[in-house]
Design an enzyme around this catalytic site. Structure first.
Site, PDB file in Angstrom:
ATOM      1  N   LEU A  55      -2.062 -11.069 -11.493  1.00 22.17           N
ATOM      2  CA  LEU A  55      -2.200 -12.519 -11.428  1.00 22.17           C
ATOM      3  C   LEU A  55      -1.374 -13.102 -10.282  1.00 22.17           C
ATOM      4  O   LEU A  55      -1.752 -14.108  -9.673  1.00 22.17           O
ATOM      5  CB  LEU A  55      -1.761 -13.149 -12.755  1.00 22.17           C
ATOM      6  N   GLN A  56      -0.251 -12.469  -9.991  1.00 21.82           N
ATOM      7  CA  GLN A  56       0.635 -12.994  -8.943  1.00 21.82           C
ATOM      8  C   GLN A  56      -0.027 -13.015  -7.573  1.00 21.82           C
ATOM      9  O   GLN A  56       0.253 -13.889  -6.757  1.00 21.82           O
ATOM     10  CB  GLN A  56       1.911 -12.138  -8.876  1.00 21.82           C
ATOM     11  N   ARG A  57      -0.884 -12.060  -7.315  1.00 18.14           N
ATOM     12  CA  ARG A  57      -1.454 -11.947  -5.980  1.00 18.14           C
ATOM     13  C   ARG A  57      -2.829 -12.591  -5.839  1.00 18.14           C
ATOM     14  O   ARG A  57      -3.346 -12.705  -4.732  1.00 18.14           O
ATOM     15  CB  ARG A  57      -1.511 -10.482  -5.558  1.00 18.14           C
TER      16      ARG A  57
ATOM     17  N   GLU B 246       9.737  -5.540 -11.645  1.00 18.48           N
ATOM     18  CA  GLU B 246       9.187  -4.272 -12.109  1.00 18.48           C
ATOM     19  C   GLU B 246      10.015  -3.094 -11.608  1.00 18.48           C
ATOM     20  O   GLU B 246      10.023  -2.021 -12.201  1.00 18.48           O
ATOM     21  CB  GLU B 246       7.744  -4.110 -11.630  1.00 18.48           C
TER      22      GLU B 246
ATOM     23  N   ASP C 287       5.220  -9.163  -1.790  1.00 13.04           N
ATOM     24  CA  ASP C 287       6.567  -8.628  -2.003  1.00 13.04           C
ATOM     25  C   ASP C 287       7.585  -9.189  -1.010  1.00 13.04           C
ATOM     26  O   ASP C 287       8.793  -9.115  -1.251  1.00 13.04           O
ATOM     27  CB  ASP C 287       6.562  -7.104  -1.887  1.00 13.04           C
TER      28      ASP C 287
ATOM     29  N   ARG D 250       8.606  -3.521  -6.005  1.00 19.70           N
ATOM     30  CA  ARG D 250       9.077  -2.148  -6.245  1.00 19.70           C
ATOM     31  C   ARG D 250      10.540  -1.995  -5.871  1.00 19.70           C
ATOM     32  O   ARG D 250      11.344  -1.444  -6.614  1.00 19.70           O
ATOM     33  CB  ARG D 250       8.237  -1.152  -5.443  1.00 19.70           C
TER      34      ARG D 250
ATOM     35  N   GLY E 275      -2.532  -4.184  -0.894  1.00 21.16           N
ATOM     36  CA  GLY E 275      -2.767  -5.115  -1.987  1.00 21.16           C
ATOM     37  C   GLY E 275      -3.193  -6.478  -1.484  1.00 21.16           C
ATOM     38  O   GLY E 275      -2.633  -6.991  -0.526  1.00 21.16           O
TER      39      GLY E 275
ATOM     40  N   ASN F  46       3.634  -3.183   4.695  1.00 23.01           N
ATOM     41  CA  ASN F  46       4.402  -2.081   5.272  1.00 23.01           C
ATOM     42  C   ASN F  46       3.519  -0.900   5.679  1.00 23.01           C
ATOM     43  O   ASN F  46       3.616  -0.389   6.798  1.00 23.01           O
ATOM     44  CB  ASN F  46       5.452  -1.584   4.268  1.00 23.01           C
TER      45      ASN F  46
ATOM     46  N   MET G  35       6.284  -8.676  -9.813  1.00 18.52           N
ATOM     47  CA  MET G  35       6.113  -7.517  -8.948  1.00 18.52           C
ATOM     48  C   MET G  35       7.278  -7.389  -7.964  1.00 18.52           C
ATOM     49  O   MET G  35       7.984  -8.347  -7.676  1.00 18.52           O
ATOM     50  CB  MET G  35       4.794  -7.610  -8.182  1.00 18.52           C
TER      51      MET G  35
END
Length: 418
Positions: A310-312, A256, A155, A201, A14, A125, A199
């Site tokens: 939008l966050q990234r 999320e 993240d 996970r 991402g 990762n 965001m």
């Protein structure tokens, strides 16, 4: 150790608002050492397909700066401030190293075809998994080419580094949006609850940044819900109802990845596809679900706001600290390769938060790949419904300074697409 003349750099996973700053650091440093600089288009997948670009030529590094023509330095400055992955990205999982594998045979062919002496891979990762596999394959195949990982992910869940490039800018965006929505939610004299979905996970670092809204508007979120803590919806509803006894507008920042005690997500994860690494492709819907639940059970006005990508890509909220560190890690990756290191990731080690001080160290990428760094218990409130001062102390230095844009006709300028 053979002399390095040509390096190859790629971006994967991402994108972020800072990943191109790392690329700029790689290119600037390699160019200063008179190295040939090649870029993978669309990461390792593009490399396998032979899609390689000469970055010195693409960025006009030898062109003089003038009033009419941007020279290479101007292009590097624009690259640093441009969101997303300028080289393109991919989500391609390499198989385990095997000299008889067609994939690795093709990698060997590409190394010879383009005369590659070192590979730098920028990612999170899964990209560190690629870095680890490449370095192990080269070692076993007797290919003398350093492979270095350069971290990135909004993240912030990567081991081997105090924090990751991209996170500070995304955290700054989440904090600002949360503060703005907090003020918006308090306009009317009616009971209302807003759920802001960030965001993350498995780790709640980015969601935790919403708590910094208190520094901006004087009012912190009422609840911060993290994937590290299983959610009991009945307790949450009771907490929200109780808070309505004190105020009209309740603000909840939720990851999320928030889940039930049995590990199941609040939404139907079974209907969502996964990528080659086994991750959900579109994990979202938590805020919308909770908003509907609150409306039905509490009878109040409710909104679910999903910040999503939008966050990234919100470079207008980019953190200068973030971009500075991202570029420094790109530089460190080149230096590590010139020093003969391989199978390592360059990472940030925090020396102090007040005053903020760090240094860059290398760590074995095998210790990083396929691992997830969760928020420690000391940063999570005892009841699991918010974060502690320890989390705020950790977060504040990463978002403290804004990156100034390069303007053209009053609007921010990005580097043209490759």
């Amino acid at each position: 150790m053979r002399k390095i003349k040509t390096i190859l750099v790629g971006q994967s996973g991402g994108p972020t608002a800072a990943i191109n700053a790392s690329l700029a650091g790689v290119i600037r440093t390699a160019y200063s050492h008179n190295l040939r600089i090649l870029g993978m288009q669309n990461g390792i997948q593009g490399f396998l397909d032979g899609r390689i670009v000469d970055l010195s030529r693409a960025l006009e590094l030898d062109a003089p700066a003038s009033v009419d023509i941007d020279g290479g330095e101007q292009n590097l400055l624009l690259l640093r401030k441009t969101p997303s992955s300028w080289l393109g990205s991919c989500r391609f999982k390499l198989p385990e190293p095997d000299k008889d594998s067609p994939v690795y045979q093709r990698i060997t062919e590409r190394i010879g075809e383009f005369g590659i002496d070192a590979i730098l891979y920028i990612g999170g990762n899964d990209s560190m998994d690629t870095t680890d596999k490449l370095s192990r394959y080269f070692r076993g195949a007797g290919i003398d080419a350093p492979v270095i990982g350069i971290p990135k992910t909004i993240d912030n869940d990567l081991e081997g580094t105090d924090h990751t490039p991209g996170f500070g800018s995304a955290a700054r965006f989440v904090a600002e949006v949360t503060a703005e929505l907090t003020r918006d939610g308090g306009v009317y004299d009616v009971k209302n609850v807003t759920f802001i979905e960030a965001m993350g996970r498995e780790a709640g670092w980015l969601t935790a940044a919403g708590a910094l809204a208190g520094d901006i508007c004087g009012t912190a979120p009422d609840f911060v819900l993290l994937p590290e803590v299983p959610l009991d919806e009945e307790i949450l509803l009771a907490r929200i109802k109780s808070r309505f006894g004190e105020k009209n507008a309740v603000m909840v920042v939720v990851s999320e990845g928030v889940h039930h005690a049995d590990g199941g997500f609040l939404f139907d994860a079974g209907s969502i596809a996964t990528d080659t690494f086994g991750h959900l492709v579109a994990q979202s819907g938590t805020a919308a679900y909770l908003a509907q639940l609150a409306k039905a059970r509490l009878g109040v006005k409710s909104r679910g706001i999903e910040l999503n990508t939008l966050q990234r890509c919100a470079s207008h909220a980019a953190s200068k600290v973030d971009l500075d560190e991202a570029e420094a890690l790109g530089t460190a990756g080149v230096v590590a390769s010139l020093q003969g290191e391989t199978g390592v990731m360059v990472g940030i080690h925090r020396l102090s938060s007040e005053p903020y001080a760090t240094e860059i160290r290398t760590v074995p990428v095998a210790n990083v790949a396929n691992k997830v760094k969760l928020m420690p218990a000391i940063m999570i409130s005892d009841d699991g419904f918010n974060v502690t001062d320890e989390a705020l102390h950790y977060l504040r230095p990463l978002v403290a300074a804004a990156e100034e844009p390069i303007l053209g006709d009053g609007l921010p300028r990005f580097l043209d697409a490759l």
